[in-house]
Design a protein around this motif. Sequence first.
Motif, PDB file in Angstrom:
ATOM      1  N   GLU A  86       0.830  -1.213   0.000  1.00  0.00           N
ATOM      2  CA  GLU A  86       0.000   0.000   0.000  1.00  0.00           C
ATOM      3  C   GLU A  86       0.864   1.263   0.000  1.00  0.00           C
ATOM      4  OE1 GLU A  86      -0.525  -2.595   2.032  1.00  0.00           O
ATOM      5  OE2 GLU A  86      -2.363  -3.343   1.063  1.00  0.00           O
ATOM      6  N   GLU A  87       1.948   1.220   0.802  1.00  0.00           N
ATOM      7  CA  GLU A  87       2.852   2.386   0.874  1.00  0.00           C
ATOM      8  C   GLU A  87       3.557   2.623  -0.462  1.00  0.00           C
ATOM      9  OE1 GLU A  87       3.979   2.352   5.634  1.00  0.00           O
ATOM     10  OE2 GLU A  87       4.989   0.994   4.248  1.00  0.00           O
ATOM     11  N   GLU A  88       3.945   1.519  -1.109  1.00  0.00           N
ATOM     12  CA  GLU A  88       4.584   1.635  -2.433  1.00  0.00           C
ATOM     13  C   GLU A  88       3.605   2.247  -3.440  1.00  0.00           C
ATOM     14  OE1 GLU A  88       7.527   1.319  -3.488  1.00  0.00           O
ATOM     15  OE2 GLU A  88       8.632  -0.030  -2.192  1.00  0.00           O
ATOM     16  N   GLU A  89       2.342   1.795  -3.348  1.00  0.00           N
ATOM     17  CA  GLU A  89       1.322   2.319  -4.263  1.00  0.00           C
ATOM     18  C   GLU A  89       1.060   3.802  -4.015  1.00  0.00           C
ATOM     19  OE1 GLU A  89      -2.060  -0.239  -3.813  1.00  0.00           O
ATOM     20  OE2 GLU A  89      -1.198  -1.835  -5.052  1.00  0.00           O
ATOM     21  N   GLU A  90       1.118   4.193  -2.726  1.00  0.00           N
ATOM     22  CA  GLU A  90       0.907   5.597  -2.369  1.00  0.00           C
ATOM     23  C   GLU A  90       2.022   6.480  -2.937  1.00  0.00           C
ATOM     24  OE1 GLU A  90       0.602   8.089   1.680  1.00  0.00           O
ATOM     25  OE2 GLU A  90      -0.364   6.109   1.751  1.00  0.00           O
ATOM     26  N   LEU A  91       3.238   5.947  -2.941  1.00  0.00           N
ATOM     27  CA  LEU A  91       4.362   6.698  -3.519  1.00  0.00           C
ATOM     28  C   LEU A  91       4.166   6.882  -5.025  1.00  0.00           C
ATOM     29  CD1 LEU A  91       7.461   5.152  -1.717  1.00  0.00           C
ATOM     30  CD2 LEU A  91       6.756   7.544  -1.629  1.00  0.00           C
ATOM     31  N   GLY A  92       3.533   5.882  -5.634  1.00  0.00           N
ATOM     32  CA  GLY A  92       3.217   5.977  -7.067  1.00  0.00           C
ATOM     33  C   GLY A  92       4.396   5.633  -7.966  1.00  0.00           C
ATOM     34  N   THR A  93       4.114   5.649  -9.256  1.00  0.00           N
ATOM     35  CA  THR A  93       5.160   5.397 -10.256  1.00  0.00           C
ATOM     36  C   THR A  93       5.381   6.685 -11.039  1.00  0.00           C
ATOM     37  OG1 THR A  93       3.491   4.623 -11.801  1.00  0.00           O
ATOM     38  CG2 THR A  93       4.617   2.940 -10.492  1.00  0.00           C
ATOM     39  N   ASN A  94       6.469   6.741 -11.747  1.00  0.00           N
ATOM     40  CA  ASN A  94       6.806   7.930 -12.529  1.00  0.00           C
ATOM     41  C   ASN A  94       5.867   8.048 -13.738  1.00  0.00           C
ATOM     42  OD1 ASN A  94       8.014   9.866 -14.210  1.00  0.00           O
ATOM     43  ND2 ASN A  94      10.058   9.338 -13.522  1.00  0.00           N
ATOM     44  N   PRO A  95       4.994   9.080 -13.751  1.00  0.00           N
ATOM     45  CA  PRO A  95       4.013   9.185 -14.851  1.00  0.00           C
ATOM     46  C   PRO A  95       4.636   9.496 -16.195  1.00  0.00           C
ATOM     47  CG  PRO A  95       3.989  11.181 -13.520  1.00  0.00           C
ATOM     48  CD  PRO A  95       4.908  10.226 -12.823  1.00  0.00           C
ATOM     49  N   TRP A  96       5.892   9.962 -16.181  1.00  0.00           N
ATOM     50  CA  TRP A  96       6.556  10.351 -17.434  1.00  0.00           C
ATOM     51  C   TRP A  96       7.260   9.184 -18.120  1.00  0.00           C
ATOM     52  CZ3 TRP A  96       5.305  15.036 -19.115  1.00  0.00           C
ATOM     53  CH2 TRP A  96       4.886  15.994 -18.175  1.00  0.00           C
ATOM     54  N   LYS A  97       7.355   8.036 -17.403  1.00  0.00           N
ATOM     55  CA  LYS A  97       8.092   6.900 -17.988  1.00  0.00           C
ATOM     56  C   LYS A  97       7.421   6.356 -19.239  1.00  0.00           C
ATOM     57  CE  LYS A  97      11.823   6.295 -15.493  1.00  0.00           C
ATOM     58  NZ  LYS A  97      12.060   5.414 -14.366  1.00  0.00           N
ATOM     59  N   SER A  98       6.097   6.550 -19.336  1.00  0.00           N
ATOM     60  CA  SER A  98       5.382   6.031 -20.519  1.00  0.00           C
ATOM     61  C   SER A  98       5.195   7.107 -21.589  1.00  0.00           C
ATOM     62  CB  SER A  98       4.020   5.465 -20.105  1.00  0.00           C
ATOM     63  OG  SER A  98       3.274   6.474 -19.442  1.00  0.00           O
ATOM     64  N   ALA A  99       5.824   8.272 -21.373  1.00  0.00           N
ATOM     65  CA  ALA A  99       5.668   9.373 -22.339  1.00  0.00           C
ATOM     66  C   ALA A  99       6.569   9.175 -23.558  1.00  0.00           C
ATOM     67  CB  ALA A  99       5.997  10.699 -21.664  1.00  0.00           C
ATOM     68  N   ARG A 100       6.148   9.753 -24.660  1.00  0.00           N
ATOM     69  CA  ARG A 100       6.957   9.763 -25.882  1.00  0.00           C
ATOM     70  C   ARG A 100       6.744  11.104 -26.568  1.00  0.00           C
ATOM     71  NH1 ARG A 100       3.676   8.643 -30.501  1.00  0.00           N
ATOM     72  NH2 ARG A 100       1.540   8.125 -29.886  1.00  0.00           N
ATOM     73  N   ILE A 101       7.530  11.353 -27.602  1.00  0.00           N
ATOM     74  CA  ILE A 101       7.409  12.614 -28.342  1.00  0.00           C
ATOM     75  C   ILE A 101       6.798  12.326 -29.704  1.00  0.00           C
ATOM     76  CG2 ILE A 101       8.684  14.540 -29.372  1.00  0.00           C
ATOM     77  CD1 ILE A 101      10.786  14.091 -27.108  1.00  0.00           C
ATOM     78  N   THR A 102       5.735  13.054 -30.005  1.00  0.00           N
ATOM     79  CA  THR A 102       5.123  12.943 -31.327  1.00  0.00           C
ATOM     80  C   THR A 102       5.273  14.285 -32.047  1.00  0.00           C
ATOM     81  OG1 THR A 102       3.153  12.263 -32.562  1.00  0.00           O
ATOM     82  CG2 THR A 102       2.774  13.661 -30.642  1.00  0.00           C
ATOM     83  N   SER A 103       4.852  14.327 -33.285  1.00  0.00           N
ATOM     84  CA  SER A 103       4.930  15.576 -34.047  1.00  0.00           C
ATOM     85  C   SER A 103       3.540  15.981 -34.520  1.00  0.00           C
ATOM     86  CB  SER A 103       5.863  15.407 -35.254  1.00  0.00           C
ATOM     87  OG  SER A 103       5.951  16.637 -35.962  1.00  0.00           O
ATOM     88  N   ALA A 104       3.286  17.295 -34.487  1.00  0.00           N
ATOM     89  CA  ALA A 104       2.019  17.847 -34.991  1.00  0.00           C
ATOM     90  C   ALA A 104       2.353  19.105 -35.780  1.00  0.00           C
ATOM     91  CB  ALA A 104       1.084  18.181 -33.828  1.00  0.00           C
ATOM     92  N   PRO A 105       1.616  19.399 -36.858  1.00  0.00           N
ATOM     93  CA  PRO A 105       1.942  20.574 -37.673  1.00  0.00           C
ATOM     94  C   PRO A 105       1.659  21.876 -36.928  1.00  0.00           C
ATOM     95  CG  PRO A 105      -0.080  19.544 -38.455  1.00  0.00           C
ATOM     96  CD  PRO A 105       0.467  18.643 -37.403  1.00  0.00           C
ATOM     97  N   LEU A 106       2.403  22.908 -37.302  1.00  0.00           N
ATOM     98  CA  LEU A 106       2.283  24.209 -36.636  1.00  0.00           C
ATOM     99  C   LEU A 106       0.894  24.818 -36.799  1.00  0.00           C
ATOM    100  CD1 LEU A 106       3.677  26.450 -35.007  1.00  0.00           C
ATOM    101  CD2 LEU A 106       4.569  27.372 -37.159  1.00  0.00           C
ATOM    102  N   ASP A 107       0.196  24.522 -37.894  1.00  0.00           N
ATOM    103  CA  ASP A 107      -1.142  25.106 -38.046  1.00  0.00           C
ATOM    104  C   ASP A 107      -2.090  24.609 -36.952  1.00  0.00           C
ATOM    105  OD1 ASP A 107      -1.181  22.556 -39.304  1.00  0.00           O
ATOM    106  OD2 ASP A 107      -2.931  23.089 -40.476  1.00  0.00           O
ATOM    107  N   LEU A 108      -1.968  23.326 -36.571  1.00  0.00           N
ATOM    108  CA  LEU A 108      -2.782  22.785 -35.475  1.00  0.00           C
ATOM    109  C   LEU A 108      -2.374  23.439 -34.152  1.00  0.00           C
ATOM    110  CD1 LEU A 108      -4.806  20.713 -34.275  1.00  0.00           C
ATOM    111  CD2 LEU A 108      -2.859  19.147 -34.021  1.00  0.00           C
ATOM    112  N   ALA A 109      -1.069  23.544 -33.915  1.00  0.00           N
ATOM    113  CA  ALA A 109      -0.569  24.134 -32.672  1.00  0.00           C
ATOM    114  C   ALA A 109      -1.027  25.582 -32.515  1.00  0.00           C
ATOM    115  CB  ALA A 109       0.965  24.046 -32.640  1.00  0.00           C
ATOM    116  N   VAL A 110      -0.918  26.361 -33.602  1.00  0.00           N
ATOM    117  CA  VAL A 110      -1.322  27.769 -33.564  1.00  0.00           C
ATOM    118  C   VAL A 110      -2.834  27.883 -33.349  1.00  0.00           C
ATOM    119  CG1 VAL A 110      -1.644  29.805 -35.049  1.00  0.00           C
ATOM    120  CG2 VAL A 110       0.604  28.732 -34.864  1.00  0.00           C
ATOM    121  N   SER A 111      -3.590  27.033 -34.022  1.00  0.00           N
ATOM    122  CA  SER A 111      -5.048  27.049 -33.889  1.00  0.00           C
ATOM    123  C   SER A 111      -5.467  26.779 -32.444  1.00  0.00           C
ATOM    124  CB  SER A 111      -5.656  26.005 -34.830  1.00  0.00           C
ATOM    125  OG  SER A 111      -7.022  25.854 -34.580  1.00  0.00           O
ATOM    126  N   LEU A 112      -4.876  25.770 -31.818  1.00  0.00           N
ATOM    127  CA  LEU A 112      -5.226  25.427 -30.432  1.00  0.00           C
ATOM    128  C   LEU A 112      -4.757  26.507 -29.456  1.00  0.00           C
ATOM    129  CD1 LEU A 112      -4.400  21.602 -30.466  1.00  0.00           C
ATOM    130  CD2 LEU A 112      -6.668  22.635 -30.312  1.00  0.00           C
TER     131      LEU A 112
END
Length: 247
Positions: A81-107
């Motif tokens: 339970e204590e290990e679960e409370e500490l949690g895991t690193n949420p960034w370990k499953s992250a990756r980098i994708t690419s999106a065009p600038l027109d979408l980025a500017v629009s958002l």
Amino acid sequence: TKLAFLLKTIPTFAIVDARGVPYFVVGEDAKLTSYFFLSYNEAKRILDVAISSSDNAIKEGRKDLIAKKKAKGENGKLTKEEEEELGTNPWKSARITSAPLDLAVSLASKGKIAGAYFRLAPSEADIEDALALDGSDDLPEGKVPLFYFEDMKVPSTVGNNEQVSPLYFQKDQLLSEWQKRNGKQKTPAIKVTELFATLAEMVRPNGSDSELKSIEFVPPEVSKSIADKIINGEKEPFRLGERLIVL
């Protein structure tokens, strides 16, 4: 439109999970924000920092918990339970994708979307170059510097060979292109403008500046090849409508 076409050719980079869902964090202004980076290296740097910071926070949390248990006379072994409370690193499953600038500017231009924001993020080095050139103290978050020489013309890289006025996201790339074309001629003064201010002028009705009509944005040199490689190798592209919040 021509403007959307020009922006579509510029890749940006976003931090997402395996399904393409973007990560949101609390930005400098305490707003929930997801970022589109103008260079892959900056996205990678930020992701590496996030992974390392989260690892350190979990490590420190574990150390504190063990110390508290020992202070109470318990053994230093953590329960499930204590290990679960500490949690895991949420960034370990992250990756980098690419999106065009027109979408980025629009958002980014929409401001608040369902309680959160999208912003563009230039690299630290590009911000420093821009501030040094125009004498400002700071560049507001989400603003993107562009570098250019007055009256510089180059052949268009999108579609035809007409002469265009290039705007660069990196100062060194502008200098390199100038030297390639002009050899040892004296380098003129580098000018700095800002992406959103430029876009606003380009779409302004009855704008009289003829230079604006011939503007072309030049992506950082390796961005296009990296973006193509990422997109060709991924199963899930950038996914809108979902978010992954890391506090």
